[in-house]
Motif scaffolding. Structure first.
Motif, PDB file in Angstrom:
ATOM      1  N   SER A 122      35.347  39.032  27.998  1.00 43.88           N
ATOM      2  CA  SER A 122      34.170  38.316  27.796  1.00 43.88           C
ATOM      3  C   SER A 122      33.160  38.778  28.416  1.00 43.88           C
ATOM      4  O   SER A 122      32.694  39.902  28.665  1.00 43.88           O
ATOM      5  CB  SER A 122      34.622  36.943  28.267  1.00 43.88           C
ATOM      6  N   SER A 162      45.655  40.351  29.032  1.00 47.93           N
ATOM      7  CA  SER A 162      44.908  39.789  30.205  1.00 47.93           C
ATOM      8  C   SER A 162      45.769  38.534  30.722  1.00 47.93           C
ATOM      9  O   SER A 162      45.068  37.847  31.550  1.00 47.93           O
ATOM     10  CB  SER A 162      43.457  39.562  29.705  1.00 47.93           C
ATOM     11  N   GLU A 163      46.599  38.052  29.828  1.00 50.16           N
ATOM     12  CA  GLU A 163      47.252  36.790  30.196  1.00 50.16           C
ATOM     13  C   GLU A 163      48.408  37.089  31.343  1.00 50.16           C
ATOM     14  O   GLU A 163      49.261  37.340  30.971  1.00 50.16           O
ATOM     15  CB  GLU A 163      47.931  35.987  29.142  1.00 50.16           C
ATOM     16  N   TYR A 223      44.341  33.401  32.250  1.00 55.61           N
ATOM     17  CA  TYR A 223      43.705  34.409  31.486  1.00 55.61           C
ATOM     18  C   TYR A 223      42.889  35.279  32.412  1.00 55.61           C
ATOM     19  O   TYR A 223      41.735  34.642  33.066  1.00 55.61           O
ATOM     20  CB  TYR A 223      42.937  34.207  30.276  1.00 55.61           C
ATOM     21  N   GLN A 224      43.049  36.404  32.878  1.00 58.12           N
ATOM     22  CA  GLN A 224      41.981  37.416  33.561  1.00 58.12           C
ATOM     23  C   GLN A 224      41.621  38.552  32.769  1.00 58.12           C
ATOM     24  O   GLN A 224      42.442  39.592  33.060  1.00 58.12           O
ATOM     25  CB  GLN A 224      42.762  37.764  34.987  1.00 58.12           C
ATOM     26  N   ASP A 225      40.386  38.770  32.283  1.00 56.65           N
ATOM     27  CA  ASP A 225      40.176  39.820  31.425  1.00 56.65           C
ATOM     28  C   ASP A 225      39.199  40.705  31.848  1.00 56.65           C
ATOM     29  O   ASP A 225      38.825  41.712  31.286  1.00 56.65           O
ATOM     30  CB  ASP A 225      39.658  39.047  29.917  1.00 56.65           C
ATOM     31  N   GLY A 269      39.691  37.340  37.131  1.00 59.52           N
ATOM     32  CA  GLY A 269      38.893  36.582  36.357  1.00 59.52           C
ATOM     33  C   GLY A 269      37.577  37.074  36.230  1.00 59.52           C
ATOM     34  O   GLY A 269      36.923  36.755  35.327  1.00 59.52           O
ATOM     35  N   MET A 285      41.151  32.468  37.537  1.00 64.36           N
ATOM     36  CA  MET A 285      40.566  32.447  36.269  1.00 64.36           C
ATOM     37  C   MET A 285      39.427  31.720  36.186  1.00 64.36           C
ATOM     38  O   MET A 285      39.052  30.472  36.734  1.00 64.36           O
ATOM     39  CB  MET A 285      41.685  31.741  35.388  1.00 64.36           C
ATOM     40  N   CYS A 287      34.848  32.832  31.566  1.00 65.75           N
ATOM     41  CA  CYS A 287      35.166  33.878  30.687  1.00 65.75           C
ATOM     42  C   CYS A 287      36.370  33.553  29.896  1.00 65.75           C
ATOM     43  O   CYS A 287      36.456  33.981  28.802  1.00 65.75           O
ATOM     44  CB  CYS A 287      35.565  34.913  32.141  1.00 65.75           C
ATOM     45  N   ALA A 288      37.182  32.647  30.280  1.00 71.36           N
ATOM     46  CA  ALA A 288      38.429  32.179  29.570  1.00 71.36           C
ATOM     47  C   ALA A 288      38.021  31.700  28.122  1.00 71.36           C
ATOM     48  O   ALA A 288      38.580  31.899  27.132  1.00 71.36           O
ATOM     49  CB  ALA A 288      39.331  31.429  30.261  1.00 71.36           C
ATOM     50  N   MET A 327      38.569  33.119  24.566  1.00 73.12           N
ATOM     51  CA  MET A 327      39.368  32.285  23.379  1.00 73.12           C
ATOM     52  C   MET A 327      38.658  32.120  22.145  1.00 73.12           C
ATOM     53  O   MET A 327      39.324  32.011  21.172  1.00 73.12           O
ATOM     54  CB  MET A 327      40.010  31.022  23.969  1.00 73.12           C
ATOM     55  N   VAL A 345      46.276  29.288  26.621  1.00 73.13           N
ATOM     56  CA  VAL A 345      45.327  29.290  27.558  1.00 73.13           C
ATOM     57  C   VAL A 345      44.471  27.918  27.599  1.00 73.13           C
ATOM     58  O   VAL A 345      44.420  27.268  28.437  1.00 73.13           O
ATOM     59  CB  VAL A 345      44.295  30.423  27.261  1.00 73.13           C
TER      60      VAL A 345
END
Length: 642
Positions: free
Chosen positions: A255, A313-314, A320-322, A333, A347, A351-352, A356, A378
């Motif tokens: 993201s 990243s899950e 979720y931390q991407d 995060g 998180m 971003c999450a 998604m 998520v």
């Protein structure tokens, strides 16, 4: 409106009131002011070698930080956030150089009759550069410019003003500035500003027809940012070639700030004609060699590899931390350029939500089931932990506690939720998702209507244009999917009106001797970033698509014309052979700088990197520009003559 003028010379101070016109001839200086129906014209001529300072005041009683509004600079006192930027916490009155504002020196003031706006014509040269501000008695323009009580030079650099300077003029020098006044009669600043733009700046424009070159150059640079990950999949690097600051950009994410997953979707949306262009041959060959994929189906395989990489990243179910360091493998995060180490344990809703929404898009284009299973988990986390008022919060820990509830970050979660609902076959799951979405739309609509535009970005916790972008995006989703109502439309218009205040309606003065000046850069149509980040950027392509969607719903030409203005500006400052790749190597063909320093400000507080400089290659600029362009091409092809 009455005005007062003060002329300081090397030997005296002279004050005059202006009702219709006035002339002052002192110490070799001649000053003439003439009132006009919508403002006044001011001229100063030096007959001798002399120095002077000029102040023009428009009396306006009872001004406070809350009754002053400066687009892109000052919103209700800038009371949100703890950053080092101009705020009523530091002073109850301020003066800013005109180049910080989207019209030279524009400043709004409120009284019982509503909002009145003051601004100047475009500045013709450095001697005419002025500042605008206020005190308890009115709106003040100063020449030469003087920022007080502090001058904001960088994220952590707020310098004391120092003494007011004098302007040295050679014999025969003439300086003229035109001042405009617009009484909107509106009680809300955004309503007043929208009225100003509609009546004074919203001429219809034709778009340039160079979009094919734009499309190919954006795609070329995006492909150049693709990296092979340690597991054999793919991602985008945050940025390259950024000199002493490059270590800051040794990250990737699905993201914001990189947008790898949105890039994957954009690769899938690219038509075959563009993909087969000869100008992309080297980029295609690079991808084939880097990842071992070729053939006509290579964009799909590239998108799948990017999507598969960020599935990891899950870090916990639904958590979720991407953001990932390319040097250490550390995950969070939000890492990127963050000064806050605690973010690596949390998180972020924005971003999450962004990730998604991209996964849902990838699922729709590939049918790959894991790309839908992840959003269900998520977004399920956010549904289960939705705050009582309908917010999806900002920062969350693994236990489901909201660490920070402020701002508009959670609107991105609601957008992803809207896009997931059509794919839910389980009746209970769908009902719960719809209930959460309607509740969120209600909360974020109220936030928009109350003017709660702050704290959207991750490292700028002040008033930021992206807060308006996030809320407008959600309101449009609600209206287009049938989950919105009359209040949703009002909230959309209010969010769009706030976002409008970050668009450059006129060209700012940029020294012709600066790097931007030598390139002939113009600021009109560009967007400013935030009250804490005083530079321009290319977010306008995304905002343009949102405005066109709002135009389609409302029929209001204001939004179409402003979209066209921003789209045209996004064709500027693109690296190519013709401009020496903006000072870089040929592999940077297509890059556009993230930070365009048109005024006294630099992200890294570098005094030598202000007033007409540019820099920083960062992936989001190309992803957002290219992806938004594709959306406009798909939804409004007539605008591009396609």
């Amino acid at each position: 409106m009455r005005a007062e003028i003060i002329l300081k010379t090397g030997s005296g101070r002279y004050q005059e009131s202006i009702m219709d016109s006035c002339s002052v001839h002192k110490d070799g200086m001649s000053l003439d002011a003439k009132a006009l129906p919508d403002g006044l014209l001011l001229s100063i001529r030096s007959d001798l070698d002399s120095s002077c300072a000029l102040s023009l005041r428009f009396p306006f009683k009872g001004l406070s930080p809350e009754s002053v509004f400066i687009p892109s600079v000052w919103y209700g006192g800038n009371m949100e956030g703890e950053g080092c930027f101009p705020s009523a916490r530091r002073s109850s009155s301020w003066t800013f150089v005109e180049t910080r504002m989207p019209m030279p020196g524009i400043i709004g003031a409120r009284n019982e009759d509503g909002w009145t706006f003051f601004w100047m014509d475009e500045c013709a040269g450095p001697l005419a550069l002025a500042s605008a501000g206020w005190d308890d008695d009115g709106i003040i323009f100063r020449l030469p410019y003087h920022e007080a009580p502090f001058s904001y030079r960088g994220k952590t650099k707020l310098l004391p003003a120092g003494d007011s300077p004098l302007l040295h003029l050679d014999p025969g020098t003439v300086i003229s500035r035109r001042f405009y006044i617009f009484e909107s009669g509106e009680a809300d600043p955004y309503d007043g500003y929208r009225k100003l733009i509609r009546e004074r700046f919203n001429d219809s424009n034709d778009l340039p027809r160079s979009w094919k070159a734009y499309e190919e150059s954006k795609l070329k640079r995006l492909l150049g940012l693709v990296i092979r990950t340690t597991d054999g999949n793919a991602a985008l690097i945050m940025g390259e070639g950024n000199g002493s600051h490059q270590s800051v950009y040794r990250f990737t994410s699905g993201s914001f700030l990189v947008k790898s997953l949105e890039a994957a979707s954009a690769f899938l949306r690219t038509d075959g004609t563009t993909l087969s262009s000869g100008s992309l041959e080297a980029a295609r060959e690079r991808i084939a060699e880097l990842l071992g994929i070729s053939g006509n189906d290579w964009p799909k395989e590239l998108a799948l590899r990017i999507g598969r990489y960020f599935l990891s990243s899950e870090t916990e179910e639904g958590f979720y931390q991407d953001s990932i360091s390319l040097d250490t493998g550390e995950r969070g995060g939000y890492l990127g350029i963050s000064e806050h180490p605690e973010f690596r344990f949390l998180m972020n809703a924005r971003c999450a939500g962004e990730a998604m929404a991209s996964y849902i898009d990838l699922y729709e284009r590939t049918g790959y089931e894991p790309f839908m299973e992840l959003p269900r988990r998520v977004l399920g986390f956010f549904i289960s932990h939705q705050l009582p008022d309908g917010s999806f919060g900002r920062w969350w820990d693994k236990e489901g506690f909201s660490i920070d509830r402020n701002g508009t970050n959670g609107a991105y979660v609601a957008v992803a939720l809207s896009r997931m609902i059509p794919h839910l076959s389980d009746e209970d799951e769908r009902r719960n998702a719809e209930k959460a979405l309607v509740k969120a739309i209600g909360y974020y609509s109220a936030l928009s209507l109350s003017g709660g535009f702050h704290g959207d970005t991750l490292d700028a916790d002040s008033v930021d244009k992206e807060a308006g972008v996030s809320l407008l995006s959600l309101m449009l989703e609600g209206l287009e999917s049938g989950y919105g109502d009359e209040d949703t439309l009002k909230a959309a218009i209010h969010a769009a009106s706030f976002t409008l205040t970050w668009i450059w309606e006129m060209d700012s003065y940029i020294s012709p001797d600066s790097p931007l000046g030598r390139l002939g850069f113009r600021s009109q149509g560009m967007t400013s970033v935030s009250a804490a980040h005083h530079h321009l950027d290319f977010y306008g392509m995304l905002i343009a698509h949102l405005y066109l969607r709002l135009w389609k719903i409302t029929g209001d030409e204001l939004w179409k014309n402003q979209a066209v203005l921003m789209m045209a500006s996004c064709l500027r400052l693109i690296a190519s052979d013709g401009n020496g790749f903006l000072g870089r190597e040929a592999e940077f063909d297509g890059w556009q700088p993230e930070q365009i320093n048109h005024t006294l400000w630099d992200y890294f507080s570098d005094e030598g990197n202000m007033n007409g400089t540019y820099g920083i290659d960062i992936a989001w600029v190309n992803v957002l520009g290219y992806s938004s362009y594709l959306s406009i091409k798909e939804d409004f092809p007539g605008l591009l003559n396609i």
